[in-house]
Design an enzyme around this catalytic site. Structure first.
Site, PDB file in Angstrom:
ATOM      1  N   ARG A 193      13.473  67.522  32.875  1.00  0.00           N
ATOM      2  CA  ARG A 193      12.055  67.169  32.743  1.00  0.00           C
ATOM      3  C   ARG A 193      11.364  67.883  31.576  1.00  0.00           C
ATOM      4  NH1 ARG A 193      13.733  66.267  37.750  1.00  0.00           N
ATOM      5  NH2 ARG A 193      14.943  68.121  37.252  1.00  0.00           N
ATOM      6  N   THR A 194      11.529  69.198  31.497  1.00  0.00           N
ATOM      7  CA  THR A 194      10.738  69.970  30.537  1.00  0.00           C
ATOM      8  C   THR A 194      11.132  69.631  29.105  1.00  0.00           C
ATOM      9  OG1 THR A 194      10.685  71.717  32.193  1.00  0.00           O
ATOM     10  CG2 THR A 194       9.931  72.290  29.986  1.00  0.00           C
ATOM     11  N   LYS A 226      29.084  81.407  19.663  1.00  0.00           N
ATOM     12  CA  LYS A 226      29.922  82.337  18.863  1.00  0.00           C
ATOM     13  C   LYS A 226      29.315  83.733  18.882  1.00  0.00           C
ATOM     14  CE  LYS A 226      30.800  78.567  15.622  1.00  0.00           C
ATOM     15  NZ  LYS A 226      30.314  78.064  14.335  1.00  0.00           N
ATOM     16  N   ARG A 275      13.222  77.783  26.347  1.00  0.00           N
ATOM     17  CA  ARG A 275      13.671  78.065  27.724  1.00  0.00           C
ATOM     18  C   ARG A 275      14.846  79.020  27.617  1.00  0.00           C
ATOM     19  NH1 ARG A 275      14.562  74.082  32.747  1.00  0.00           N
ATOM     20  NH2 ARG A 275      12.300  74.281  32.658  1.00  0.00           N
ATOM     21  N   HIS A 283       6.600  79.816  33.998  1.00  0.00           N
ATOM     22  CA  HIS A 283       6.768  78.440  33.510  1.00  0.00           C
ATOM     23  C   HIS A 283       5.345  77.862  33.400  1.00  0.00           C
ATOM     24  CE1 HIS A 283       8.459  74.626  32.693  1.00  0.00           C
ATOM     25  NE2 HIS A 283       9.250  74.463  33.727  1.00  0.00           N
TER      26      HIS A 283
END
Ligand code: CP
Length: 306
Positions: A55-56, A83, A105, A133
């Protein structure tokens, strides 16, 4: 206007209300044949996702594109992060490409706060660990306002895995700012007493059935298995029996009350499928509102009023 959006605590009531008002204007764009505004033409928005999201990430992408920004989607999977490249070096790389905003995020609480030191543009927290959030809280309060006409004075029960929930934390902070009363409900292992200090008037409860008759909003939280390193409840069946929202529990709610869930859901655990799909449920609206609210945030932070 604020430059970054790292925490719901960054938002005072006038700013949050302004974002809601602009989101309501942005929502009209979704109904047009050409769903686009020229507002952020020539600006670059980077979606920097170190954790999974449906969703975000997609709603930030749709929001930025509807405002005509150039969008770069960066996923840690398949990038040089695998890496061993650090967040700082990744940030410098994005900065060299001229990012005007970075939506991040990250599994580490506080990562967005670090990022502001390494990029010149705005940083928007799209979920950091168990911390915050804030755009989810903005879209949730926008949804409450849309359905119930106001946020001030509402009784909001937030139920479930509060301990691991950045959604619960950001919502509790913003709901307090906007004048709602919040009760956090769940097993004591997942709602420890320390949460009573989150805001001056937040309440903590352990009996969902006692809270539902007074609730205008019940927000169910996903049980976050991936963040659990211990047994927080005896069994899934026992959790669902004590704290799951099923049809019988919905009947305890006032007639006007709405049912929310930020997604993704564990259907049949914290919420029964028939409840999730019922007319009281705002779950699909929350997703649609997420685009409008994120358009409003990008507009204000990047292109909008000062
Ligand atoms: N509500 C929410 O943050 O969902 P995603 O994890 O799919 O972005």
């Amino acid at each position: 206007m604020i430059k970054h959006l790292l925490s719901a605590a960054d938002l005072d009531a006038p700013t949050a209300t302004l974002i809601h008002d602009i989101a309501a204007e942005m929502a009209t764009v979704a109904g047009r044949e050409v769903k686009k505004l020229p507002t952020l033409r020539g600006r670059t928005v980077v979606n920097l996702f170190y954790e999974d999201s449906t969703r975000t990430r997609t709603s930030f992408e749709v929001a930025a594109k509807r405002l005509s920004a150039d969008v770069v989607n960066f996923s840690a999977k398949g990038s040089s992060v695998e890496k061993g490249e650090s967040l700082k070096d990744t940030a410098w790389t994005l900065q060299a490409m001229g990012a005007d905003a970075v939506v991040i995020r990250h599994p580490a609480s506080g990562a967005p706060n670090r990022l502001v030191n390494w990029v010149h543009g705005s940083v928007l927290n799209a979920g950091d660990g168990t911390h915050e959030h804030p755009t989810q809280a903005l879209l949730d309060t926008y949804t409450m306002r849309s359905r119930l006409g106001t946020v001030a004075g509402l009784n909001v029960a937030i139920v479930g895995d509060v301990l691991h929930s950045r959604v619960a934390r950001s919502n509790a902070l913003l709901l307090h700012t906007l004048g709602a009363k919040v009760t956090l409900v769940g097993p004591p292992t997942l709602v420890p007493p320390v949460f009573e200090t989150l805001t001056p008037d937040v309440r903590v409860g352990y009996d969902i059935d006692a809270v539902l008759p007074e609730a205008d909003v019940v927000m169910m939280l996903r049980v976050q298995k991936e963040r659990m390193n211990a047994a927080f409840f005896p069994s899934w069946h026992e959790y669902s029996r004590r704290y799951g929202l099923d049809a019988a529990r919905v009947r305890r709610l006032p007639d006007h009350a709405i049912v929310m869930h930020p997604g993704p859901m564990n259907r049949g655990v914290e919420i029964a499928p028939d409840v999730a799909d019922s007319p009281r449920s705002t779950i699909v609206e929350q997703v649609a509102n997420g685009v409008s609210v994120r358009m409003a945030c990008l507009y204000l932070l990047l292109g909008g009023r000062s």
